[in-house]
Design a protein around this motif. Structure first.
Motif, PDB file in Angstrom:
ATOM      1  N   ASN A 231      44.998  27.728  25.861  1.00 28.74           N
ATOM      2  CA  ASN A 231      44.543  26.878  26.967  1.00 28.74           C
ATOM      3  C   ASN A 231      45.621  26.727  28.037  1.00 28.74           C
ATOM      4  OD1 ASN A 231      41.970  26.387  26.000  1.00 28.74           O
ATOM      5  ND2 ASN A 231      42.583  24.589  24.821  1.00 28.74           N
ATOM      6  N   ARG A 234      45.819  30.035  29.907  1.00 30.14           N
ATOM      7  CA  ARG A 234      44.607  30.231  30.720  1.00 30.14           C
ATOM      8  C   ARG A 234      44.628  29.345  31.959  1.00 30.14           C
ATOM      9  NH1 ARG A 234      40.592  28.813  27.257  1.00 30.14           N
ATOM     10  NH2 ARG A 234      40.288  26.774  28.238  1.00 30.14           N
ATOM     11  N   ASN A 235      45.061  28.114  31.801  1.00 25.61           N
ATOM     12  CA  ASN A 235      45.019  27.181  32.928  1.00 25.61           C
ATOM     13  C   ASN A 235      46.196  27.341  33.889  1.00 25.61           C
ATOM     14  OD1 ASN A 235      42.662  25.190  32.580  1.00 25.61           O
ATOM     15  ND2 ASN A 235      43.539  25.276  30.528  1.00 25.61           N
ATOM     16  N   GLU A 280      36.816  27.477  37.827  1.00 24.12           N
ATOM     17  CA  GLU A 280      36.478  26.323  37.006  1.00 24.12           C
ATOM     18  C   GLU A 280      35.263  26.561  36.121  1.00 24.12           C
ATOM     19  OE1 GLU A 280      37.734  22.549  35.891  1.00 24.12           O
ATOM     20  OE2 GLU A 280      38.562  23.604  37.612  1.00 24.12           O
ATOM     21  N   PHE A 281      34.284  27.313  36.607  1.00 23.29           N
ATOM     22  CA  PHE A 281      33.004  27.384  35.895  1.00 23.29           C
ATOM     23  C   PHE A 281      32.544  28.787  35.503  1.00 23.29           C
ATOM     24  CE2 PHE A 281      32.728  23.713  38.857  1.00 23.29           C
ATOM     25  CZ  PHE A 281      32.747  22.712  37.902  1.00 23.29           C
ATOM     26  N   CYS A 282      32.857  29.802  36.307  1.00 20.91           N
ATOM     27  CA  CYS A 282      32.153  31.078  36.152  1.00 20.91           C
ATOM     28  C   CYS A 282      32.860  32.107  35.285  1.00 20.91           C
ATOM     29  CB  CYS A 282      31.887  31.698  37.529  1.00 20.91           C
ATOM     30  SG  CYS A 282      30.824  30.680  38.569  1.00 20.91           S
ATOM     31  N   LYS A 285      37.074  29.994  32.960  1.00 24.98           N
ATOM     32  CA  LYS A 285      37.110  28.571  32.638  1.00 24.98           C
ATOM     33  C   LYS A 285      38.541  28.052  32.723  1.00 24.98           C
ATOM     34  CE  LYS A 285      32.694  28.481  31.478  1.00 24.98           C
ATOM     35  NZ  LYS A 285      31.693  27.740  32.246  1.00 24.98           N
ATOM     36  N   THR A 286      39.209  28.408  33.803  1.00 24.76           N
ATOM     37  CA  THR A 286      40.597  28.029  33.984  1.00 24.76           C
ATOM     38  C   THR A 286      40.689  26.880  34.978  1.00 24.76           C
ATOM     39  OG1 THR A 286      42.790  28.876  34.561  1.00 24.76           O
ATOM     40  CG2 THR A 286      40.935  29.745  35.813  1.00 24.76           C
TER      41      THR A 286
END
Length: 999
Positions: A231, A234-235, A280-282, A285-286
């Motif tokens: 996570n 990824r972020n 954020e969504f597609c 998811k970062t």
């Protein structure tokens, strides 16, 4: 009764009938209109407070936040307006993030100074990354260990979640204040950069601790160490990486847009929101916030120069408007939520208010501990931080919109305990209000108390000089108005008072006293004409270098504005000046800074060898042209601007010895660049030919576009024709970017036909030149011809480099140059000594044939004479007058367009109203002053006598207009300082006399 029941039943049946698809609830429509009305009034209120800010200098952010709090507190008494505020206070926090935050983050990143940001990058990452996490842990520990909240209020993980919410800084007010006071750009970027990145990082830690707190309560999946690592990567890494990639795509698209302000501006907005939503969504998811930051930083570093200069102003204007609107509305909304929280809160106890005040002080302490933890690293990287800046860095960590938004996300998460949810909003709202209202308003006093803003003597002297110039200009305008019949009855003494002249004089006197005290001199500073008196040699040298770097930056942008260099070129050159501005105490080191960005020639040679191979050949060819084109563009643009700056230094109002020594530094940099260009021309003449062809085409197309814009503004072309021509030119510019050039060195016949000096010749004359020419090779250091020997040939350099030496100087020439024009206009002997500085291939042209051609073709003869000026002004520098100090390209352009060649016999009269240049013969003016050959002729009011057979240039315009324009642009008039000083002294004396008479 039954009938009424029946009617009621029928009414129920009517209510149950499905509504028509076009039916809309009128009440909802009114609510929507009400919200729009409220937002409009919010912006209007912001504009009013903006005006108050201008008058009182009270920070804007605390004022707009206070307005929001007041609305929130009084919403029930505000009727229609308060109802809107109540609706907005219930706005879902994600909506604030989705609508406002991407815009604010992109605008902040887009408008940062990339060089300064990059230099501060390590420190920014330390404070925004591990610093944010460490701050979250410290704040969470305060809740549990100091304020003694038990597990019924919040668990440890929940405390760390709230700590993450409160670790995000939002120092809008502080940054605005520091800019106003003149704090260093580096320190501003450290504060602003930390806030920019820790918005996204705080959200990453917030999500992480929130998941842990839920997992602890059996909600959701257990969080493992591998999940934490994945996570985090990824972020924190993929998000900015995605923003960078989308930035490249947006920049490539923008590069193809020419002259369309609307499309470019919308493209920046579209990619901002697409980056956020895709991240954020597609896709991964970062972190959408960090992705937007990555996008904005890419645009700051590389994208700004992708925007054509014609639309750049529009883009920044629109983004400035949107940023201001969003910032205002977010702070109003935050204030409303804070006010509403105070009224409606039922889960908060009286003790929580006391704890909140205690927490405020521990929050500042926690920030101090966080920064002091990383202090050893902060001192090793980026710009050094003083003790005063350290204190302001701690005190200026305000909390704002994002922290409150994150707390509202906690507040609407029903999986969390109610008490903790309300505590989160309570503390976030309280810290946003207190830090903005207390820290934001008192930070100015702290900065002034710490004397953090340096105000050295040179700045005070420059400010004093500016005030004097302002007074002189105001008096000039007053004299102009006095002669106007419509102002004949004005009370000019009162005008003097109203325009503030006495106040300005008082300020100047105060500055004189301060300067006198600071330099420790007993001299009366006001009587000193030297702006730099009292400064050390190091300060004077630093000021000269500072001016050189600033001049170079201005010249670089000027070249870019007129299409004379590419966007990557101006970015690198401007960055080299930015680096230099940080090191004005050191000698100039411009070329080494530039050269670090070039590949070595051995690497390029590899691509040159494989350019004919299948598959990889086309890519190798394209890469070579692109990279060497960039190298050539950087080198030639630097040489052009550096040489131009050399001719401006006589106008520096400071020590001539200091100016001379710094000029020697820049001359050494020019020599390094010329040597490099010589090697480049010698090694890759085929590629240089393709590069020059592309640059020439780009410059002419850009000139066409500027000319078209000018004629359209003057009404010489109608809108329809203008749009069609503009579209055609823009299409050609785009096609030029994708054009494939042949990397082939032409034969001499082709080169001669294309040589600029031969343009306009008829084919028979050109064939005669080519037929009587031949190739000749010279080894390194081999003499081509010597000064004084009989001249039979001139040469065109096809490969290699040549230096032409003469008494008192030399000129270096490379690929495509002709050596030398002076041999064509002289008496048959060589006027210089030419020597090859590398293995060189030259084309020898018959001198006799060219001279015969000059006699029968006046246009060709004119070209030869004006091109010889480059040599003659150096060979006979004492006779060259102002020609010696003019940049050669501008001088030749002036001679081509503003002069004519004239041949006369002895004892003829000739006018030199604007001056001229004497190539051959002798001239005597009305004062019996005699000018010999190779002399500049200054403007003459009466006719002059040419006492011998003569050849001369006669100017059609003032030659000094060339320098006057650039001197005005750069404020380098050598007489200006003394003139202003004298005028100001007179005005001050008159003002004092008037004051005595008045009393």
């Amino acid at each position: 009764m039954a009938e009424h029941e029946h009617e009621f039943e029928g009414h129920e049946e009517e209510l149950e009938v499905p509504k028509d698809s076009l039916w809309r609830d009128e009440h909802e429509m009114e609510k929507s209109a009400n919200i729009v009305y409220f937002l409009t009034l919010g912006i209007l209120s912001g504009l009013i407070l903006r005006e108050i800010n201008k008058k009182t200098k009270f920070p804007y952010s605390p004022m707009i936040l206070s307005l929001g709090i007041l609305i929130g507190l009084l919403q029930k008494n505000l009727g229609y307006f308060g109802e809107s505020a109540s609706i907005l206070s219930k706005m879902h926090p994600h909506l604030i993030v989705f609508v406002f935050v991407p815009v604010l983050l992109f605008e902040s990143a887009f408008n940062c100074d990339w060089y300064t940001f990059k230099y501060q990058m390590v420190n920014i990452l330390l404070l925004a990354g591990p610093g944010c996490g460490w701050g979250a842990i410290l704040l969470g520990s305060v809740f549990k260990l100091i304020l003694s909240y038990d597990d019924n209020d919040m668990t440890w993980y929940q405390a760390f979640t709230l700590g993450s919410v409160l670790s995000a800084t939002d120092p809008v007010a502080v940054v605005a204040l520091l800019k106003e006071l003149g704090a260093s750009l580096a320190f501003n970027h450290l504060i602003e950069g930390e806030a920019l990145l820790n918005d996204g990082v705080a959200m990453v830690f917030f999500i992480f601790f929130n998941k842990l707190s839920k997992a602890q309560n059996g909600i959701g999946e257990a969080v493992t160490a591998s999940q934490v690592a994945i996570n985090f990567i990824r972020n924190s890494l993929i998000g900015p990486g995605l923003g960078f990639i989308l930035g490249i795509l947006a920049a490539l698209w923008t590069k193809r847009i020419l002259g369309d302000d609307i499309e470019v501006t919308w493209l920046t907005f579209v990619f901002t929101y697409l980056t956020f939503y895709w991240a954020e969504f597609c896709f991964f998811k970062t972190s959408g916030l960090l992705a937007v930051v990555g996008l904005g930083l890419f645009w700051s570093a590389f994208g700004k120069t992708r925007i054509r200069s014609s639309v750049e102003h529009s883009v920044h204007t629109v983004w400035g408007f949107v940023q201001y609107s969003c910032d205002t509305l977010v702070f109003v909304l935050v204030g409303i939520i804070v006010g509403t929280q105070v009224i409606e809160e039922t889960f908060i106890h009286q003790s929580d208010y006391i704890k909140m005040i205690v927490f405020y002080f521990f929050m500042i302490l926690a920030r101090f501990i966080m920064i002091i933890t990383f202090w050893p690293f902060l001192r090793c990287f980026g710009y050094p931080i003083s003790k005063s800046e350290f204190i302001v860095l701690v005190y200026g960590g305000l909390r704002g919109a994002l922290g409150l938004t994150l707390s509202l996300m906690v507040g609407c998460d029903e999986e969390l305990p109610a008490r903790f949810r309300h505590l989160s909003v309570f503390y976030a709202a309280g810290m946003a209000a207190i830090t903005n209202l207390v820290n934001g308003t008192t930070c100015k006093a702290l900065v002034q108390y710490l004397e953090m803003i340096e105000n050295p003597v040179v700045k005070k002297k420059v400010y004093k000089k500016y005030l004097e110039e302002l007074i002189v200009n105001s008096q000039d305008k007053m004299r102009e108005l006095e002669s106007d019949q419509f102002f004949s009855m004005a009370d000019w003494n009162q005008v003097n008072q109203l325009i503030g002249q006495p106040k300005f004089i008082e300020k100047i006197e105060k500055l004189e006293t301060e300067i006198k005290y600071m330099i420790g001199s007993n001299k009366v500073v006001s009587n000193s004409s030297n702006l730099y008196e009292g400064l050390t040699d190091q300060e004077i040298f630093g000021e000269v270098r500072y001016r050189i770097y600033r001049i170079l930056k201005g010249l670089y942008y000027d070249k870019f504005e007129y299409g004379l260099c590419e966007e990557d070129t101006v970015r690198l050159l401007v960055e080299s000046s930015d680096i230099g501005l940080d090191h004005t105490k050191s000698i100039l080191n411009i070329w080494n800074q530039l050269n670090k960005n070039f590949l070595n020639f051995s690497s390029v040679n590899f691509f040159f060898k494989v350019k004919e191979l299948p598959l990889i050949g086309p890519f190798a060819k394209e890469y070579m042209i692109k990279h060497l084109g960039f190298v050539y563009d950087v080198t030639t643009t630097f040489l052009s601007c550096a040489n131009e700056s050399l001719h401006l230094t006589d106008s520096f109002p400071m020590s001539k010895d200091a100016v001379r020594l710094v000029m020697e530094e820049i001359q050494r940099e020019i020599d390094k660049a010329e040597d490099y260009l010589g090697v480049l021309n010698d090694t890759f003449p085929e590629i240089v030919r393709a590069i020059q062809t592309k640059r020439a085409s780009h410059s002419i197309l850009t000139h066409q576009r500027h000319y078209l814009d000018k004629t359209q503004q003057n009404g010489l072309v109608d809108d329809k024709e203008y749009q069609l021509l503009k579209k055609e030119i823009n299409t050609r510019l785009v096609d030029l970017e994708n054009h494939q050039f042949d990397i082939i060195l032409p034969s001499f016949h082709v080169l001669a036909m294309e040589f600029p000096i031969f343009s306009g010749l008829v084919s028979t004359d050109l064939d005669n030149i080519i037929k009587n020419s031949y190739e000749k090779r010279f080894g390194c250091d081999e003499i081509i011809y010597e000064q004084g020997m009989t001249c039979q040939n001139i040469f065109i350099i096809s490969k290699g480099n040549v230096i032409d030496e003469f008494d008192g100087g030399s000129i270096k020439k490379g690929l495509g140059s002709l050596i030398t024009y002076t041999n064509l206009i002289g008496d048959g002997t060589c006027m210089s000594t030419a020597k090859a500085t590398a293995e060189s291939l030259l084309y020898s042209l018959n001198l006799k044939i060219l001279k015969e051609l000059m006699q029968k073709n006046p246009e060709f003869e004119f070209k030869i004479y004006i091109n010889s000026i480059e040599y003659l002004r150096k060979m006979f520098e004492n006779q060259a007058g102002p020609l010696a100090n003019l940049e050669i390209k501008k001088l030749l352009e002036f001679l081509r367009t503003k002069s004519k060649l004239k041949k006369t016999t002895a004892n003829q009269q000739c006018d030199f109203i604007f001056g001229g240049y004497l190539f051959r013969g002798e001239l005597k003016n009305n004062d019996n002053k005699i000018y010999s050959q190779y002399s500049y002729i200054p403007p003459q009011e009466t006719e002059c006598l040419l006492t011998k057979d003569s050849v001369c240039l006669i100017f059609d315009d003032q030659l000094d207009t060339l320098n006057t324009q650039i001197l005005k642009q750069l404020d380098l008039d050598p007489q200006k300082d003394q003139q202003i000083q004298d005028r100001y002294s007179q005005i001050k004396h008159t003002s004092l006399q008037d004051k005595k008479l008045h009393h």
